[in-house]
Design an enzyme around this catalytic site. Sequence first.
Site, PDB file in Angstrom:
ATOM      1  N   GLU A 320       0.807  -1.207   0.000  1.00 50.76           N
ATOM      2  CA  GLU A 320       0.000   0.000   0.000  1.00 50.76           C
ATOM      3  C   GLU A 320       0.843   1.262   0.000  1.00 50.76           C
ATOM      4  O   GLU A 320       0.410   2.308  -0.433  1.00 50.76           O
ATOM      5  CB  GLU A 320      -0.872   0.013   1.264  1.00 50.76           C
ATOM      6  N   ASP A 362      22.464  24.587 -26.320  1.00 49.68           N
ATOM      7  CA  ASP A 362      23.026  25.834 -26.834  1.00 49.68           C
ATOM      8  C   ASP A 362      24.494  25.892 -26.484  1.00 49.68           C
ATOM      9  O   ASP A 362      24.938  25.228 -25.550  1.00 49.68           O
ATOM     10  CB  ASP A 362      22.363  27.027 -26.132  1.00 49.68           C
ATOM     11  N   ASN A 773       4.539  -4.219   9.748  1.00 48.59           N
ATOM     12  CA  ASN A 773       4.133  -3.310   8.691  1.00 48.59           C
ATOM     13  C   ASN A 773       4.456  -1.874   9.046  1.00 48.59           C
ATOM     14  O   ASN A 773       4.919  -1.096   8.228  1.00 48.59           O
ATOM     15  CB  ASN A 773       2.631  -3.469   8.452  1.00 48.59           C
ATOM     16  N   THR A 776       8.872  -1.946  10.359  1.00 45.94           N
ATOM     17  CA  THR A 776       9.924  -2.326   9.427  1.00 45.94           C
ATOM     18  C   THR A 776       9.623  -1.939   7.989  1.00 45.94           C
ATOM     19  O   THR A 776      10.503  -1.890   7.177  1.00 45.94           O
ATOM     20  CB  THR A 776      10.190  -3.840   9.470  1.00 45.94           C
TER      21      THR A 776
END
Length: 968
Positions: A320, A362, A773, A776
């Site tokens: 997610e 240029d 989740n 880590t």
Amino acid sequence: MTTPVSAVPVPAAATDGNAANAPNAADTGGSAASPTPWHTLTAAQAAAAAGVDPAAGLSEAEALKRLEANGRNDFPEPPRPSRLRMFLSQFRSLVIGLLIAAGLVSGAMGEWIDAIVILAIVLINGVMGYLQEYHAEQSIASLRKMTAPMAKAKRGGKIRNLPAGELVPGDVIQFEAGDLVPADARLIMASGLRCLESALTGESDAVAKSADLLSAADAPLGDRENLIFMGTSVAVGEGEAVVVATGPATELGRIAGLLESAGADSATPLQKRMDALGKSLVWICLGLVAALFGLGLWRGRDPFEQFLTAVSLAVAAAPEGLPAVVTVALALGVQRMARRKALVRRLPSVETMGSATVICTDKTGTLTAGEMTVRELFVDGESFSVAGGALEPVGAVLRGGAAPDVNQSEQIRFLAAVHAATATANLYREGDIWKVAGDPTEGALLAVGRKAGFNAETHSHGERLHAFPFDSDRKRASVIHLGGNGAGGDGRARLSVNGAPDLLIALCTRVHGRNGPRDFLPGERDAVLAANAAMAAKGLRVIGSGYRFLETPLPAGESGAPDMQAAERDLVFTGLAGMQDPPRPEARVAVAECKDAGIRVVMITGDHPATASAIARDLLISGDGAEVLTGPGLDALSQPDLEAKVERVSVYARVSAAHKLRIVQAWKTRGAIVAMTGDGVNDAPALKGADIGVAMGRSGTEVAKQASDMILADDNFATMVAAVEEGRGIYQNIRNTLQFLLAGNAGELLVMTVAIVVGWDSPLLAIHLLWINLVTDGLPALCLASEPIDRDVMKRPPRDQRALLSDRGFLFPLLLTGFLTATVTLIAFRMGAAAVGTDGGRSLAFTTLVLAELFRSFGARSETRPVWRMDWTVNLKLVSVVVGSIALQFLIHQIPVLERILKVRPLGFAEGLMVVGLALIPLAVTEIAKAVRMAGFKRPGRPSPGIPVPRKASGNVLQRPYAGHPKR
Ligand code: ADP
Ligand code: MG
């Protein structure tokens, strides 16, 4: 929608010039009822009606008052989601929905601790997501401010440069070729003015404008020649005007549809692909999780426990965070680029810049310093050298080491007078330092005049009647004066011209000798061209000069201005000036960097081919004897011929803006990703046509800036290369972060799958998965996304833009890591379970998995460099996050409350050692594998890893970076 062109009765008050209330009519210009018909007023009436003295402009106080009354001169942005809505949108995903459901179910089942912890985690995730999105948006918004268009307005008698958004009705604005028209305005002065109004009227040719003409009240927009309109631009000429309408009240503002398109296209290709990838991975995870849930139930596990585990696994495994990681990496990259003076106008170009294969640049001011010093003069068949510094009027003009004779000095001063008459730049002194306001080329010409004893203070050029400013297509500038010291005596006007000598000489029929104008001697033209070529071969930029007296009256062209074609002929040639413009030292480094990076550098200049190739050789852009293609040479080639040739040409000279577009298109059909620089109005099509249009921040026109994807604040070539480096670095960071996240997720899924398939107890509880989740995945991933870019990115060929992550270099380490992480976690679980029971096993498995992922985040910092060869000081944020997280992980084993919440047991010293040892294994193995792989890649002939290798490439990709790209 049609614009209001219906006949509007002219208010009697306004036509009388007695317009006390008229400013209010302008202020409320948005009211469709009866807008002031400004085009039917004379300039003086319009100024009076707008309540301003055109000579002084508005006072700052008055301007501020009007700004408050009228609002800003821009269009209200499409309503942005409010902060609350932005926060709430963080919870609008399927996975979060599941999690909230899980929290509620836990609560209903009386598992209060679980319920609170789950909901707390949801909340923390939401806050983190919100903060990331908010910061990213802020940094993009501040960039938008930096690249907003500017306008010149008279305030309190002084000309000020200010953001166009701050203009108010009544402001007196000035503009010239290349400027955007910043608001609707009534002209009070116009000189050779033509505007491009296609955005408003669809008319593609530039429309002549004039201050004095009055148009009929019902004239359509395109015929209101004394008005200029916001959203259009100045093609040629210059002028002054009184602003009559701003923002939504302008004609542009009335065309509703146009406004909505502004500010669109904000998602980059990578963001879109990540979104898509994220979504499909979420579904795959959900499928897997559902299968595991079913299998678990079938094995007779507790349904509630199984439900929680499944949901947590979905949360932990679904990537997610991907879109957030991409947003953060891009936003940080954009900030870093801005710090390195590359201002990104469109987010997607950050990525495109990273995959550029050709840079067309240029020469003057970009590859060179743009600090001109005249070194040589050529007057009446003789060459002179110039001693002294660049701009200070100290030095001397010498002929073979000695002073020139009286006659020659006289002629040199005559040349200086022509230079000075044509130039619009000024020299001024700041302390001891001389500076130039305006074109540095002209500054150098003015400086050499002073060295030669030309007295700029006492010399009068007379009245400046008209100017045809320098234009890189004409390659010359000319000015018409009446009277002054150089006058012809009989009241005739005088035209002075500076320009590219090889083109100028064709307009000259005579030459200024010691007794004044005379016919060219036999072979004298060739001698001039030879002198020009000799100076150019030394890398000097050469300017030729000429003049003539004009018949009276002046031949008039369109819009009342004198006819340029008729004026610029039969000139008297006065001499040449050769100026040095040294290459920027950093450009040399940057060109070499491009070579390493597999990027082709192509120089495109309006200068003489010999000047161009001298500089190109100096910078190692091309070798000795390399071909230089000129504008006329390009004209002789068909587009297919050019495509066949384009890969062999590194230097284009004496080209005009239209050629740039052809070069861009030729490269693009060869499959290249092209960055192209530009500064003039005419460069806009090429800037738009290139994959990345790059405008010059200092010397560039507003038109070029608005047509570009990126602006170089310092006009420097090296900045462009820095932007490529950043672009590549950003991509690499995203890739590294993604690999880290997905490998972790793969590991977690594997642990759970194996346990269920084999029939073990679940090695990780729901709460553990959620913790992993959060701890880590989240923070270390963000730190990885903000890793300073890896200098190595410029040692590899450009990546193939289409390939994202499908290559083996990405997938193999990912799968290996996932496998190793799962293996050590399961080992910890089984050992713990055997020794102290299932709960103890879980405790060990949990901490092993957390530590393994934290350790591995160090390795994920680079795809090519093993940890022992990394610089640890550059990403201290990651180090502190990891150290902090490890400490926290050990802490939860010691504090009873946390133990209860997270369902872990105290950890003994030996157990601690074992956990650390196991957790180090994935890092160790993957890093050794990385080192081995790198050693393999070091063998000659093999491209570096990390970048998908173009499949069809024939020969060495480093030399033919474009070879692998398909025709688009
Ligand atoms: P570039 O920017 O690529 O160096 P330009 O189009 O500016 O090329 O210049 C082309 C030629 O026009 C130069 O070689 C020089 O002879 C002439 N030139 C350049 N600047 C000026 C100027 N300000 N006035 C007159 N002539 C100029
Ligand atoms: Mg130029």
